[in-house]
Design a protein around this motif. Structure first.
Motif, PDB file in Angstrom:
ATOM      1  N   VAL A  46       0.855  -1.187   0.000  1.00  0.00           N
ATOM      2  CA  VAL A  46       0.000   0.000   0.000  1.00  0.00           C
ATOM      3  C   VAL A  46       0.891   1.238   0.000  1.00  0.00           C
ATOM      4  O   VAL A  46       1.759   1.379   0.865  1.00  0.00           O
ATOM      5  CB  VAL A  46      -0.938   0.036   1.226  1.00  0.00           C
ATOM      6  N   ARG A  47       0.650   2.131  -0.935  1.00  0.00           N
ATOM      7  CA  ARG A  47       1.442   3.357  -1.016  1.00  0.00           C
ATOM      8  C   ARG A  47       0.896   4.395  -0.035  1.00  0.00           C
ATOM      9  O   ARG A  47      -0.317   4.611   0.038  1.00  0.00           O
ATOM     10  CB  ARG A  47       1.406   3.911  -2.430  1.00  0.00           C
ATOM     11  N   ALA A  48       1.787   5.042   0.710  1.00  0.00           N
ATOM     12  CA  ALA A  48       1.369   6.100   1.627  1.00  0.00           C
ATOM     13  C   ALA A  48       2.551   6.968   2.007  1.00  0.00           C
ATOM     14  O   ALA A  48       3.610   6.465   2.365  1.00  0.00           O
ATOM     15  CB  ALA A  48       0.737   5.506   2.889  1.00  0.00           C
ATOM     16  N   ASP A  49       2.359   8.268   1.926  1.00  0.00           N
ATOM     17  CA  ASP A  49       3.295   9.233   2.492  1.00  0.00           C
ATOM     18  C   ASP A  49       3.061   9.233   3.994  1.00  0.00           C
ATOM     19  O   ASP A  49       1.975   9.587   4.457  1.00  0.00           O
ATOM     20  CB  ASP A  49       3.014  10.608   1.873  1.00  0.00           C
ATOM     21  N   VAL A  50       4.075   8.854   4.778  1.00  0.00           N
ATOM     22  CA  VAL A  50       3.851   8.672   6.219  1.00  0.00           C
ATOM     23  C   VAL A  50       3.499   9.974   6.937  1.00  0.00           C
ATOM     24  O   VAL A  50       2.934   9.944   8.033  1.00  0.00           O
ATOM     25  CB  VAL A  50       5.068   8.009   6.903  1.00  0.00           C
ATOM     26  N   ALA A  51       3.823  11.103   6.346  1.00  0.00           N
ATOM     27  CA  ALA A  51       3.506  12.384   6.979  1.00  0.00           C
ATOM     28  C   ALA A  51       2.108  12.894   6.618  1.00  0.00           C
ATOM     29  O   ALA A  51       1.667  13.915   7.148  1.00  0.00           O
ATOM     30  CB  ALA A  51       4.547  13.437   6.596  1.00  0.00           C
ATOM     31  N   ASP A  52       1.415  12.186   5.738  1.00  0.00           N
ATOM     32  CA  ASP A  52       0.067  12.558   5.291  1.00  0.00           C
ATOM     33  C   ASP A  52      -0.949  11.739   6.077  1.00  0.00           C
ATOM     34  O   ASP A  52      -1.100  10.540   5.863  1.00  0.00           O
ATOM     35  CB  ASP A  52      -0.046  12.292   3.793  1.00  0.00           C
ATOM     36  N   GLU A  53      -1.658  12.404   6.991  1.00  0.00           N
ATOM     37  CA  GLU A  53      -2.553  11.668   7.891  1.00  0.00           C
ATOM     38  C   GLU A  53      -3.680  10.947   7.150  1.00  0.00           C
ATOM     39  O   GLU A  53      -4.124   9.873   7.568  1.00  0.00           O
ATOM     40  CB  GLU A  53      -3.122  12.594   8.964  1.00  0.00           C
ATOM     41  N   THR A  54      -4.136  11.517   6.046  1.00  0.00           N
ATOM     42  CA  THR A  54      -5.200  10.871   5.274  1.00  0.00           C
ATOM     43  C   THR A  54      -4.693   9.590   4.619  1.00  0.00           C
ATOM     44  O   THR A  54      -5.365   8.555   4.637  1.00  0.00           O
ATOM     45  CB  THR A  54      -5.741  11.833   4.202  1.00  0.00           C
ATOM     46  N   ALA A  55      -3.487   9.658   4.051  1.00  0.00           N
ATOM     47  CA  ALA A  55      -2.895   8.483   3.403  1.00  0.00           C
ATOM     48  C   ALA A  55      -2.592   7.393   4.420  1.00  0.00           C
ATOM     49  O   ALA A  55      -2.798   6.193   4.145  1.00  0.00           O
ATOM     50  CB  ALA A  55      -1.622   8.882   2.662  1.00  0.00           C
ATOM     51  N   VAL A  56      -2.114   7.777   5.603  1.00  0.00           N
ATOM     52  CA  VAL A  56      -1.784   6.777   6.620  1.00  0.00           C
ATOM     53  C   VAL A  56      -3.061   6.136   7.175  1.00  0.00           C
ATOM     54  O   VAL A  56      -3.105   4.917   7.395  1.00  0.00           O
ATOM     55  CB  VAL A  56      -0.930   7.403   7.744  1.00  0.00           C
ATOM     56  N   ALA A  57      -4.095   6.930   7.370  1.00  0.00           N
ATOM     57  CA  ALA A  57      -5.374   6.349   7.804  1.00  0.00           C
ATOM     58  C   ALA A  57      -5.883   5.354   6.767  1.00  0.00           C
ATOM     59  O   ALA A  57      -6.385   4.268   7.112  1.00  0.00           O
ATOM     60  CB  ALA A  57      -6.402   7.461   8.032  1.00  0.00           C
ATOM     61  N   ALA A  58      -5.713   5.688   5.479  1.00  0.00           N
ATOM     62  CA  ALA A  58      -6.136   4.770   4.417  1.00  0.00           C
ATOM     63  C   ALA A  58      -5.295   3.498   4.409  1.00  0.00           C
ATOM     64  O   ALA A  58      -5.816   2.400   4.116  1.00  0.00           O
ATOM     65  CB  ALA A  58      -6.040   5.480   3.061  1.00  0.00           C
ATOM     66  N   LEU A  59      -4.007   3.618   4.727  1.00  0.00           N
ATOM     67  CA  LEU A  59      -3.139   2.439   4.839  1.00  0.00           C
ATOM     68  C   LEU A  59      -3.661   1.489   5.913  1.00  0.00           C
ATOM     69  O   LEU A  59      -3.775   0.273   5.696  1.00  0.00           O
ATOM     70  CB  LEU A  59      -1.723   2.889   5.160  1.00  0.00           C
ATOM     71  N   PHE A  60      -3.994   2.028   7.069  1.00  0.00           N
ATOM     72  CA  PHE A  60      -4.531   1.193   8.147  1.00  0.00           C
ATOM     73  C   PHE A  60      -5.913   0.639   7.785  1.00  0.00           C
ATOM     74  O   PHE A  60      -6.226  -0.507   8.120  1.00  0.00           O
ATOM     75  CB  PHE A  60      -4.568   1.979   9.457  1.00  0.00           C
ATOM     76  N   ASP A  61      -6.725   1.448   7.120  1.00  0.00           N
ATOM     77  CA  ASP A  61      -8.030   0.953   6.655  1.00  0.00           C
ATOM     78  C   ASP A  61      -7.847  -0.258   5.752  1.00  0.00           C
ATOM     79  O   ASP A  61      -8.564  -1.262   5.874  1.00  0.00           O
ATOM     80  CB  ASP A  61      -8.767   2.041   5.866  1.00  0.00           C
ATOM     81  N   ARG A  62      -6.886  -0.166   4.851  1.00  0.00           N
ATOM     82  CA  ARG A  62      -6.642  -1.267   3.902  1.00  0.00           C
ATOM     83  C   ARG A  62      -6.187  -2.520   4.644  1.00  0.00           C
ATOM     84  O   ARG A  62      -6.616  -3.636   4.307  1.00  0.00           O
ATOM     85  CB  ARG A  62      -5.576  -0.819   2.898  1.00  0.00           C
ATOM     86  N   ALA A  63      -5.341  -2.343   5.654  1.00  0.00           N
ATOM     87  CA  ALA A  63      -4.899  -3.493   6.455  1.00  0.00           C
ATOM     88  C   ALA A  63      -6.082  -4.160   7.136  1.00  0.00           C
ATOM     89  O   ALA A  63      -6.209  -5.396   7.151  1.00  0.00           O
ATOM     90  CB  ALA A  63      -3.877  -3.037   7.489  1.00  0.00           C
ATOM     91  N   GLU A  64      -6.959  -3.356   7.706  1.00  0.00           N
ATOM     92  CA  GLU A  64      -8.127  -3.912   8.406  1.00  0.00           C
ATOM     93  C   GLU A  64      -9.102  -4.564   7.437  1.00  0.00           C
ATOM     94  O   GLU A  64      -9.681  -5.617   7.744  1.00  0.00           O
ATOM     95  CB  GLU A  64      -8.813  -2.798   9.199  1.00  0.00           C
ATOM     96  N   GLN A  65      -9.270  -3.967   6.259  1.00  0.00           N
ATOM     97  CA  GLN A  65     -10.168  -4.557   5.258  1.00  0.00           C
ATOM     98  C   GLN A  65      -9.639  -5.893   4.753  1.00  0.00           C
ATOM     99  O   GLN A  65     -10.394  -6.846   4.560  1.00  0.00           O
ATOM    100  CB  GLN A  65     -10.347  -3.583   4.090  1.00  0.00           C
ATOM    101  N   ALA A  66      -8.326  -5.960   4.544  1.00  0.00           N
ATOM    102  CA  ALA A  66      -7.728  -7.171   3.980  1.00  0.00           C
ATOM    103  C   ALA A  66      -7.622  -8.298   4.993  1.00  0.00           C
ATOM    104  O   ALA A  66      -7.873  -9.465   4.665  1.00  0.00           O
ATOM    105  CB  ALA A  66      -6.339  -6.846   3.418  1.00  0.00           C
ATOM    106  N   TYR A  67      -7.272  -7.962   6.250  1.00  0.00           N
ATOM    107  CA  TYR A  67      -6.907  -9.008   7.204  1.00  0.00           C
ATOM    108  C   TYR A  67      -7.652  -8.952   8.537  1.00  0.00           C
ATOM    109  O   TYR A  67      -7.397  -9.775   9.410  1.00  0.00           O
ATOM    110  CB  TYR A  67      -5.405  -8.962   7.469  1.00  0.00           C
TER     111      TYR A  67
END
Length: 246
Positions: free
Chosen positions: A61-82
């Motif tokens: 999952v691509r995410a700029d770690v300093a971008d709170e929206t992108a990081v929230a989406a990264l965690f969302d994707r983790a929860e959706q997948a697993y």
């Protein structure tokens, strides 16, 4: 796919260097791994391919770690997948080396955006989402204690990582989630070798009593330990993994 028996790890900076080796080790330990990356989609894809071909589970999952929206989406994707997140390893970082008198302040701002704000943003999401029994592992640097010339901006950013780590460990009281940091010394990655001549590399390799550079495997094994049930009584600590450099 929400199998609660599957332990799930999010690894930022997981496409290369130490982060890539952490991804490998956690996958071997049975984690489903979410490989967070900033730009190198090809390497992130190879990391996932390697794990999947070994019969394990991984996504990138691509995410700029300093971008709170992108990081929230990264965690969302983790929860959706697993189904959830048990371990967060924050390995994404950048470096910029120059004497204080000479450092371009734009470089300072960029470095601190990734290393300080990025750590805060990733840890904020981890604090909200990591399940009981989980672990958060940040990356500091032995530069914080060794104070090498030319490393002020980088070491200052990593001192901030240590502060965030120690305070978050206390803020998660009652959650059964550990928070620690690993502070590597000189480690043989592409980022380490970049811009260094052979004499400099030999000098740094000779500093530890063990007389060698660290390897990504050395550091990944420590991270895997901190993410494991064996390390449940290790909390709010900075582990200086540098082969014994004074």
């Amino acid at each position: 796919m929400g199998n609660t028996q599957q332990r799930v790890a999010v690894v930022t900076g997981g496409s290369r260097g130490i982060g890539r080796q952490v991804v490998r080790w956690l996958a071997v330990e049975g984690f489903a791994v979410v490989v967070g990356y900033a730009n190198d989609a090809d390497q992130a894809g190879l990391a996932v391919k390697e794990i999947v071909e070994a019969g394990r589970r991984a996504i990138a999952v691509r995410a700029d770690v300093a971008d709170e929206t992108a990081v929230a989406a990264l965690f969302d994707r983790a929860e959706q997948a697993y189904g959830g997140v048990d371990v967060v390893v924050h390995a994404a970082a950048r470096t910029s080396l120059a004497p204080i008198a000479d450092l371009d302040l734009a470089e300072l701002d960029d470095l601190h955006r990734t290393n300080v704000r990025g750590t805060f943003v990733v840890n904020q999401q981890a604090a909200r989402r990591v399940r009981a029994g989980g672990a958060i592992v940040n990356f500091s640097s032995s530069d914080v204690a060794l104070a090498p010339v030319g490393h002020a901006a980088y070491a200052a950013s990593k001192a901030a990582v240590e502060a965030i780590t120690l305070i978050l460990a206390r803020e998660l009281r009652g959650r059964d989630v550990t928070v620690n940091a690993v502070a590597p010394g000189p480690t043989a990655t592409d980022l380490f070798f970049d811009g260094k001549d052979e004499e400099t590399i030999a000098h740094l390799a000779a500093q530890p009593p063990l007389q060698r550079l660290g390897t990504p495997e050395d550091i990944a094994e420590i991270v895997t330990f901190l993410a494991s049930p064996a390390a449940r009584w290790v909390n709010g600590q900075v582990l200086r993994a540098n082969g014994g450099i004074a």
